[in-house]
Design a protein around this motif. Structure first.
Motif, PDB file in Angstrom:
ATOM      1  N   ALA A 178       0.847  -1.190   0.000  1.00 41.32           N
ATOM      2  CA  ALA A 178       0.000   0.000   0.000  1.00 41.32           C
ATOM      3  C   ALA A 178       0.880   1.236   0.000  1.00 41.32           C
ATOM      4  CB  ALA A 178      -0.931   0.004   1.212  1.00 41.32           C
ATOM      5  N   GLY A 179       0.440   2.280  -0.706  1.00 37.79           N
ATOM      6  CA  GLY A 179       1.198   3.518  -0.783  1.00 37.79           C
ATOM      7  C   GLY A 179       0.832   4.463   0.348  1.00 37.79           C
ATOM      8  N   LEU A 180       1.813   5.254   0.775  1.00 33.69           N
ATOM      9  CA  LEU A 180       1.599   6.264   1.805  1.00 33.69           C
ATOM     10  C   LEU A 180       1.826   7.629   1.175  1.00 33.69           C
ATOM     11  CD1 LEU A 180       1.115   6.974   4.801  1.00 33.69           C
ATOM     12  CD2 LEU A 180       3.581   6.757   5.152  1.00 33.69           C
ATOM     13  N   ASN A 181       0.828   8.520   1.283  1.00 38.23           N
ATOM     14  CA  ASN A 181       0.867   9.798   0.597  1.00 38.23           C
ATOM     15  C   ASN A 181       0.603  10.964   1.546  1.00 38.23           C
ATOM     16  OD1 ASN A 181       0.854   9.084  -2.533  1.00 38.23           O
ATOM     17  ND2 ASN A 181      -0.514   7.638  -1.514  1.00 38.23           N
ATOM     18  N   PHE A 182       0.928  12.170   1.085  1.00 36.66           N
ATOM     19  CA  PHE A 182       0.642  13.373   1.845  1.00 36.66           C
ATOM     20  C   PHE A 182      -0.852  13.468   2.170  1.00 36.66           C
ATOM     21  CE2 PHE A 182      -0.294  18.062   1.672  1.00 36.66           C
ATOM     22  CZ  PHE A 182       0.198  18.354   2.941  1.00 36.66           C
ATOM     23  N   ALA A 183      -1.686  13.053   1.234  1.00 43.93           N
ATOM     24  CA  ALA A 183      -3.129  13.094   1.466  1.00 43.93           C
ATOM     25  C   ALA A 183      -3.536  12.232   2.656  1.00 43.93           C
ATOM     26  CB  ALA A 183      -3.874  12.645   0.215  1.00 43.93           C
ATOM     27  N   ASP A 184      -2.818  11.141   2.906  1.00 45.82           N
ATOM     28  CA  ASP A 184      -3.128  10.305   4.069  1.00 45.82           C
ATOM     29  C   ASP A 184      -2.896  11.078   5.363  1.00 45.82           C
ATOM     30  OD1 ASP A 184      -3.741   7.707   2.770  1.00 45.82           O
ATOM     31  OD2 ASP A 184      -1.665   7.818   2.119  1.00 45.82           O
ATOM     32  N   SER A 185      -1.800  11.836   5.414  1.00 49.39           N
ATOM     33  CA  SER A 185      -1.526  12.617   6.622  1.00 49.39           C
ATOM     34  C   SER A 185      -2.591  13.683   6.838  1.00 49.39           C
ATOM     35  CB  SER A 185      -0.134  13.251   6.539  1.00 49.39           C
ATOM     36  OG  SER A 185      -0.082  14.259   5.554  1.00 49.39           O
ATOM     37  N   LEU A 186      -3.079  14.268   5.745  1.00 50.46           N
ATOM     38  CA  LEU A 186      -4.165  15.254   5.869  1.00 50.46           C
ATOM     39  C   LEU A 186      -5.441  14.592   6.379  1.00 50.46           C
ATOM     40  CD1 LEU A 186      -3.729  17.335   2.573  1.00 50.46           C
ATOM     41  CD2 LEU A 186      -3.040  17.983   4.878  1.00 50.46           C
ATOM     42  N   MET A 187      -5.755  13.421   5.856  1.00 49.22           N
ATOM     43  CA  MET A 187      -6.971  12.726   6.269  1.00 49.22           C
ATOM     44  C   MET A 187      -6.925  12.360   7.748  1.00 49.22           C
ATOM     45  SD  MET A 187      -8.758   9.339   4.560  1.00 49.22           S
ATOM     46  CE  MET A 187      -9.076  10.184   3.006  1.00 49.22           C
ATOM     47  N   LEU A 188      -5.744  11.938   8.216  1.00 50.76           N
ATOM     48  CA  LEU A 188      -5.607  11.551   9.621  1.00 50.76           C
ATOM     49  C   LEU A 188      -5.717  12.747  10.562  1.00 50.76           C
ATOM     50  CD1 LEU A 188      -2.723   8.954   9.278  1.00 50.76           C
ATOM     51  CD2 LEU A 188      -5.122   8.477   9.813  1.00 50.76           C
ATOM     52  N   ARG A 189      -5.574  13.954  10.012  1.00 46.43           N
ATOM     53  CA  ARG A 189      -5.740  15.167  10.813  1.00 46.43           C
ATOM     54  C   ARG A 189      -7.088  15.844  10.574  1.00 46.43           C
ATOM     55  NH1 ARG A 189      -0.475  18.468   9.259  1.00 46.43           N
ATOM     56  NH2 ARG A 189      -0.708  17.246   7.355  1.00 46.43           N
ATOM     57  N   GLY A 190      -7.939  15.223   9.748  1.00 47.86           N
ATOM     58  CA  GLY A 190      -9.236  15.800   9.445  1.00 47.86           C
ATOM     59  C   GLY A 190      -9.166  17.000   8.543  1.00 47.86           C
ATOM     60  N   ARG A 191      -8.099  17.097   7.720  1.00 57.91           N
ATOM     61  CA  ARG A 191      -7.891  18.276   6.880  1.00 57.91           C
ATOM     62  C   ARG A 191      -7.945  17.970   5.395  1.00 57.91           C
ATOM     63  NH1 ARG A 191      -2.872  20.903  10.417  1.00 57.91           N
ATOM     64  NH2 ARG A 191      -3.997  20.896  12.414  1.00 57.91           N
ATOM     65  N   TYR A 192      -8.357  16.766   5.047  1.00 55.68           N
ATOM     66  CA  TYR A 192      -8.505  16.389   3.643  1.00 55.68           C
ATOM     67  C   TYR A 192      -9.952  16.606   3.238  1.00 55.68           C
ATOM     68  CZ  TYR A 192      -7.530  13.698  -0.619  1.00 55.68           C
ATOM     69  OH  TYR A 192      -7.347  13.307  -1.920  1.00 55.68           O
ATOM     70  N   GLN A 193     -10.197  16.807   1.917  1.00 54.75           N
ATOM     71  CA  GLN A 193     -11.574  17.072   1.483  1.00 54.75           C
ATOM     72  C   GLN A 193     -12.487  15.870   1.676  1.00 54.75           C
ATOM     73  OE1 GLN A 193      -8.916  17.072  -0.563  1.00 54.75           O
ATOM     74  NE2 GLN A 193      -9.392  16.375  -2.631  1.00 54.75           N
ATOM     75  N   GLU A 194     -11.908  14.668   1.710  1.00 51.92           N
ATOM     76  CA  GLU A 194     -12.682  13.474   2.021  1.00 51.92           C
ATOM     77  C   GLU A 194     -12.501  13.180   3.508  1.00 51.92           C
ATOM     78  OE1 GLU A 194     -14.598  11.870  -0.116  1.00 51.92           O
ATOM     79  OE2 GLU A 194     -14.031  13.161  -1.808  1.00 51.92           O
ATOM     80  N   ARG A 195     -13.586  13.173   4.272  1.00 58.12           N
ATOM     81  CA  ARG A 195     -13.497  12.966   5.715  1.00 58.12           C
ATOM     82  C   ARG A 195     -14.377  11.786   6.124  1.00 58.12           C
ATOM     83  NH1 ARG A 195     -13.549  19.148   8.218  1.00 58.12           N
ATOM     84  NH2 ARG A 195     -11.795  19.921   6.953  1.00 58.12           N
TER      85      ARG A 195
END
Length: 204
Positions: free
Chosen positions: A88-105
């Motif tokens: 599995a890939g790890l991306n910047f978007a994953d870090s945003l999601m884990l902080r509740g800051r990605y557009q998909e929540r």
């Protein structure tokens, strides 16, 4: 099928890959599940394992919020593909999601991870052109950091024979973002010059 449109810097990666699939693999449009969201239920078969291991996030923006847990094994729905995850890939978007800051929540708790590669474990009844045992890569809204993950059929792409799982797991989002920026936003054509002011290594 392809229509040019603007792509924001954080355009959802599953949309980027889907547009690539539409352009590069247009024959897949005959699949009745293209564009259909998967309805995921608990796996109904007695042959299924009752649980699998997954990384689960229960609290946002907390360093120790991720835990390895046993979770119920989902079914595929009519248009889903269940994949045994090899990488599995790890991306910047994953870090945003884990902080509740990605557009998909996704609602808590959830399993993070947006891209993966592995072997098809089960196929929904409405899916065409994909089969159990096939090597594939896929993008998901979340859920890649697990032993198995369920993806929509039109977000799953067969792997070339010479592409390994680790390479494939880090391919879709980094490649898709670059492809979308150059083709859809910059509208770059043959013979034109691209001036690169800076670059970040999405895959190292």
């Amino acid at each position: 099928v392809h229509k040019r449109f603007s792509v924001s810097p954080f355009y959802p990666p599953f949309i980027v890959l889907r547009r690539i699939v539409y352009e590069e693999l247009s024959q897949r449009l005959a699949n009745p599940c293209v564009g259909v969201f998967t309805s995921v239920d608990v796996c109904p078969s007695a042959s299924c394992r009752s649980t699998w291991r997954a990384i689960v996030c229960r609290t946002l923006d907390v360093p120790d919020a991720l835990h390895l847990e046993e979770v119920p094994e989902p079914g595929t729905g009519a248009c889903g593909i269940r994949i045994r995850v090899h990488a599995a890939g790890l991306n910047f978007a994953d870090s945003l999601m884990l902080r509740g800051r990605y557009q998909e929540r996704p609602p808590l708790p959830f399993t993070p991870g947006l891209e993966l590669a592995g072997e098809i474990d089960a196929v929904g009844a409405g899916v065409r052109g994909l089969r159990v045992g096939q090597r594939v890569m896929a993008v998901v809204n979340h859920g890649a950091f697990a032993e198995k993950a369920v993806a929509r059929a039109d977000d799953v792409v067969p792997l070339p024979d010479d592409m390994d799982y680790v390479t494939a797991a880090g391919f879709a989002i980094a490649y898709g973002t670059a492809h979308g920026g150059l083709r859809w936003r910059a509208d770059l054509h043959a013979g034109e010059v691209l001036l690169v002011h800076g670059a970040g290594g999405g895959v190292g």
